[in-house]
Write a protein that holds these residues in place. Sequence first.
Motif, PDB file in Angstrom:
ATOM      1  N   TYR A  77       0.831  -1.200   0.000  1.00 28.50           N
ATOM      2  CA  TYR A  77       0.000   0.000   0.000  1.00 28.50           C
ATOM      3  C   TYR A  77       0.872   1.260   0.000  1.00 28.50           C
TER       4      TYR A  77
ATOM      5  N   PHE B 144      -1.488  -1.206  -5.376  1.00 27.61           N
ATOM      6  CA  PHE B 144      -2.715  -1.177  -4.572  1.00 27.61           C
ATOM      7  C   PHE B 144      -3.470  -2.502  -4.687  1.00 27.61           C
TER       8      PHE B 144
ATOM      9  N   ALA C 130      -2.154  -5.242  -2.658  1.00 23.34           N
ATOM     10  CA  ALA C 130      -2.457  -5.111  -1.228  1.00 23.34           C
ATOM     11  C   ALA C 130      -3.903  -5.442  -0.906  1.00 23.34           C
ATOM     12  N   GLU C 131      -4.752  -5.547  -1.929  1.00 17.36           N
ATOM     13  CA  GLU C 131      -6.206  -5.563  -1.715  1.00 17.36           C
ATOM     14  C   GLU C 131      -6.678  -6.663  -0.780  1.00 17.36           C
TER      15      GLU C 131
ATOM     16  N   ILE D  81      -5.509  -5.928   3.076  1.00 16.60           N
ATOM     17  CA  ILE D  81      -5.502  -4.584   3.652  1.00 16.60           C
ATOM     18  C   ILE D  81      -6.833  -4.346   4.354  1.00 16.60           C
TER      19      ILE D  81
ATOM     20  N   LEU E 206      -8.109   2.339  -0.132  1.00 19.71           N
ATOM     21  CA  LEU E 206      -7.488   1.656  -1.254  1.00 19.71           C
ATOM     22  C   LEU E 206      -8.271   1.912  -2.538  1.00 19.71           C
TER      23      LEU E 206
ATOM     24  N   CYS F  39      -1.143   7.178   7.940  1.00 17.40           N
ATOM     25  CA  CYS F  39      -0.625   6.058   7.152  1.00 17.40           C
ATOM     26  C   CYS F  39       0.604   5.459   7.838  1.00 17.40           C
TER      27      CYS F  39
END
Length: 361
Positions: A69, A88, A91-92, A95, A101, A169
């Motif tokens: 991410y 991204f 990472a889905e 995460i 996202l 973050c």
Amino acid sequence: MQPKNYYLIFVMLLLFNCSTNKEPIKETTYNDKIDYIMTQYLLNNSQCVISEIDAIENASPEQRAILDYVKGLSYFKLGLYHAAVNSFLAAEKNIPMKQELYNNIGICYYYLGDYENALRYLHEAFLFDPAYKIAVDNYNLVASEDRTDESFLEIPLQAFSDNCSIYLCAGWMNYYLDRFPDAVYYFKKAIEIAPDYVMGYMALGFLYDTAKNYASALEYYRQAIELDSLYPDLWNNIGITYSHLSMPDKSKESFLKAIELNKDYPHPYNNLGFLYLHEDINKSIYYFERALAKNNYYPELLAESCGGLALALYFQGSLQKAHELKQTALEHNYKMSEIIYLKEYLHWPDDFINIFMEQIE
């Protein structure tokens, strides 16, 4: 029970998701590497961040997701939108803060001129968290633009990569890399810079709840409510903290408030199912069934709701159905077969664990 975490809202943002059995990254210079990455990230040295993240090996799925991410955010800052989308999407699966996202994926597609996918992912962000106003604003902006006039590209959308969001973050990155004190530092830095930044207070509430410092968790949640009381995930997490304090009436009140704000939010239904297991089996079954019906995004929660419904049906005497639901729970999440996961991660009481593990066969 699972709260919704925030990274939840860098949403954070997974639902009460503090895993105690994550495997650490096996690097002798691990802390030095992460410190260096965080320093370069905060200094906006994006290319360096990408290179350092690529050099880290043997990360757990959760750790790799947060690294991917941050890598995606770094590509985004460099204007490398295709690469950002790829990071991204990598990472889905693991995460927790999917609204952020999907929002950022939508923005990438917007700048790539792919408006269909931009609208699709911004809509996904909204579906994941209807209280997430940034995605709504971005969606409306993309949907209203005149495609014949390229000047609209000069209008920036709201990405999760600027100002105090950087510190949030950084906080979530440290949390998922098992660096609790550093996570606290960055979350507090976020609200120091922006005292009205509600996500910072929500993140600190979640963090202190997972550390079993419930008084501090409630204090940060209280401050979040004073800023914006319309986040259903906030009320759901408050309900979790009250349940940890053995205050069922306050807990139920908070979960019902979350449902009032978003009737399609599965977490509070699941949590009410557990609260009613010792009180009213019919109500417990009702809430577990609602949790399953509303759940389109959360496989771990799906597994827990199946497990909870299995317990309710066992108490009702429906042993075959209880067995089938237990198997379904295990299919959705193999960790449901681990006592430490049920006890430390889901906070199931010992009697529920014993019945689920030993009696439902």
